[in-house]
Enzyme design. Structure first.
Site, short mmCIF file in Angstrom:
data_model
loop_
_atom_site.label_atom_id
_atom_site.label_comp_id
_atom_site.label_asym_id
_atom_site.label_seq_id
_atom_site.Cartn_x
_atom_site.Cartn_y
_atom_site.Cartn_z
N SER A 152 -64.29 -5.62 -10.20
CA SER A 152 -63.16 -6.20 -10.93
C SER A 152 -62.30 -6.98 -9.95
O SER A 152 -62.29 -6.68 -8.75
CB SER A 152 -62.33 -5.10 -11.57
OG SER A 152 -61.05 -5.56 -11.97
N TYR A 164 -58.87 3.18 -10.15
CA TYR A 164 -59.80 2.14 -10.61
C TYR A 164 -60.04 1.11 -9.52
O TYR A 164 -61.18 0.74 -9.23
CB TYR A 164 -59.20 1.50 -11.86
CG TYR A 164 -59.98 0.34 -12.45
CD1 TYR A 164 -61.07 0.56 -13.27
CD2 TYR A 164 -59.56 -0.96 -12.21
CE1 TYR A 164 -61.76 -0.50 -13.84
CE2 TYR A 164 -60.24 -2.04 -12.78
CZ TYR A 164 -61.34 -1.81 -13.59
OH TYR A 164 -62.01 -2.87 -14.15
N LYS A 168 -63.53 0.19 -7.60
CA LYS A 168 -64.11 -1.14 -7.71
C LYS A 168 -64.30 -1.78 -6.33
O LYS A 168 -65.26 -2.50 -6.10
CB LYS A 168 -63.22 -2.02 -8.59
CG LYS A 168 -63.25 -1.64 -10.06
CD LYS A 168 -64.66 -1.60 -10.62
CE LYS A 168 -64.69 -1.46 -12.13
NZ LYS A 168 -66.07 -1.34 -12.65
#
Length: 304
Positions: A152, A164, A168
């Site tokens: 991402s 997150y 990533k």
């Protein structure tokens, strides 16, 4: 039905909804036999159901393709191995894996709990590892194959999704490591950082200037899975796809360096570093500042 992936066997995790589903459907439409993996959970990772993966298999079969469902949790070693085992048992080989599965548990870093950190990192990062680990052993023997991880733009950092973002960023390093370690066996590895309308992107607190649909992302993934990409030596790359835009991210490298005769002290660094080595501006920090300014003025910020 096309033939861009004719004869190939592809496994896709997180294939029950959104981008994963679009990738599974697109791969099948281009002639691949598809292993559809989805644990069938909500955005936060709760309430698993096998019906989600099975529904996509039915879609593929209705369109004339071949697919099989696997509802295992790929954050476990056994789950990742089962995705690969089902491909081999069903179709006799495995040519590509695409790891899309992910969940969100949003919280500011200073409030984040272990229960909010561990499952997110496990699903994104470990879930990519478990499938890559099992698939790479098969591909090494075949001396061919493609590994695709999903990252991402938030690998640059995030205000309220440190879990997150960390996962990533880890996926990018995992992909680069796979590209380095497996190239001599004819195996490629790349990462995709999509910007598309999905249930996970719906909560982004800003207007995205560039955004597309899951099908836009699927087209890039189909290319990366193909012999065309392998033949062109595409490996160790990170691509963003956002609607009509495809971009490649820079490889990490040093920008500037300085050397001290006799070694450094904190005092010498304080005097020398700002004007010599300096800093590399952080684009995400500027976006955060813009969001803060917009919030003060009661506006919805734009992401340029």
């Amino acid at each position: 039905m096309g033939n861009f992936l004719a004869g190939k066997v592809v496994a896709v995790t997180g294939a029950g909804r959104g981008i994963g589903r679009a990738v599974a459907l697109a791969a099948a439409a281009e002639g691949a036999k598809v292993v559809v993996n989805d644990y069938g959970v909500s955005v936060d990772g709760a309430s698993p159901t096998s019906a989600i993966a099975e529904a996509v298999v039915k879609e593929i079969e209705a369109a004339g393709g071949e697919a099989v469902a696997v509802a295992d949790d790929i954050s476990t070693m056994a789950g990742g191995q089962r995705v690969v085992d089902v491909a081999l048992a069903s179709y006799g080989r495995l040519d590509g894996v695409v790891c899309v599965a992910g969940i969100l548990r949003e919280r500011m870093l200073f409030n984040m709990t272990e229960e909010e950190w561990d499952p997110v990192v496990a699903t994104h990062l470990k879930g990519t590892f478990t499938v890559f680990r099992a698939a790479s052993a098969v591909m090494r023997g075949q001396r061919a194959g493609t590994l695709i991880g999903f990252t991402s733009g938030n690998h640059q950092g995030s205000v309220s999704q440190a879990n997150y973002s960390a996962a990533k960023g880890g996926i990018i390093s995992l992909v680069r490591s796979a590209a380095l370690g497996l190239h001599k066996y004819g195996v490629t590895a790349n990462a995709v950082a999509p910007v598309a309308r999905t249930r996970m992107s719906a909560g982004v607190p800003m207007e995205l200037a560039e955004i597309g649909e899951p099908e836009d992302v699927a087209a890039l993934v189909v290319y990366l899975l193909s012999d065309a990409a392998a033949g062109q030596g595409v490996t160790g790359q990170v691509y963003t796809v956002a609607g009509a835009k495809i971009a490649v991210w820079a490889q990490p490298r040093e920008l500037r360096a300085a050397y001290a005769s006799g070694g450094w002290t904190a005092e010498r660094i304080a005097e020398f570093l700002p004007g010599s080595v300096g800093v590399d501006p952080m684009p995400m920090l500027e976006k955060v500042r813009e969001m803060e300014r917009a919030a003060v003025e009661g506006e919805r910020p734009n992401a340029q």
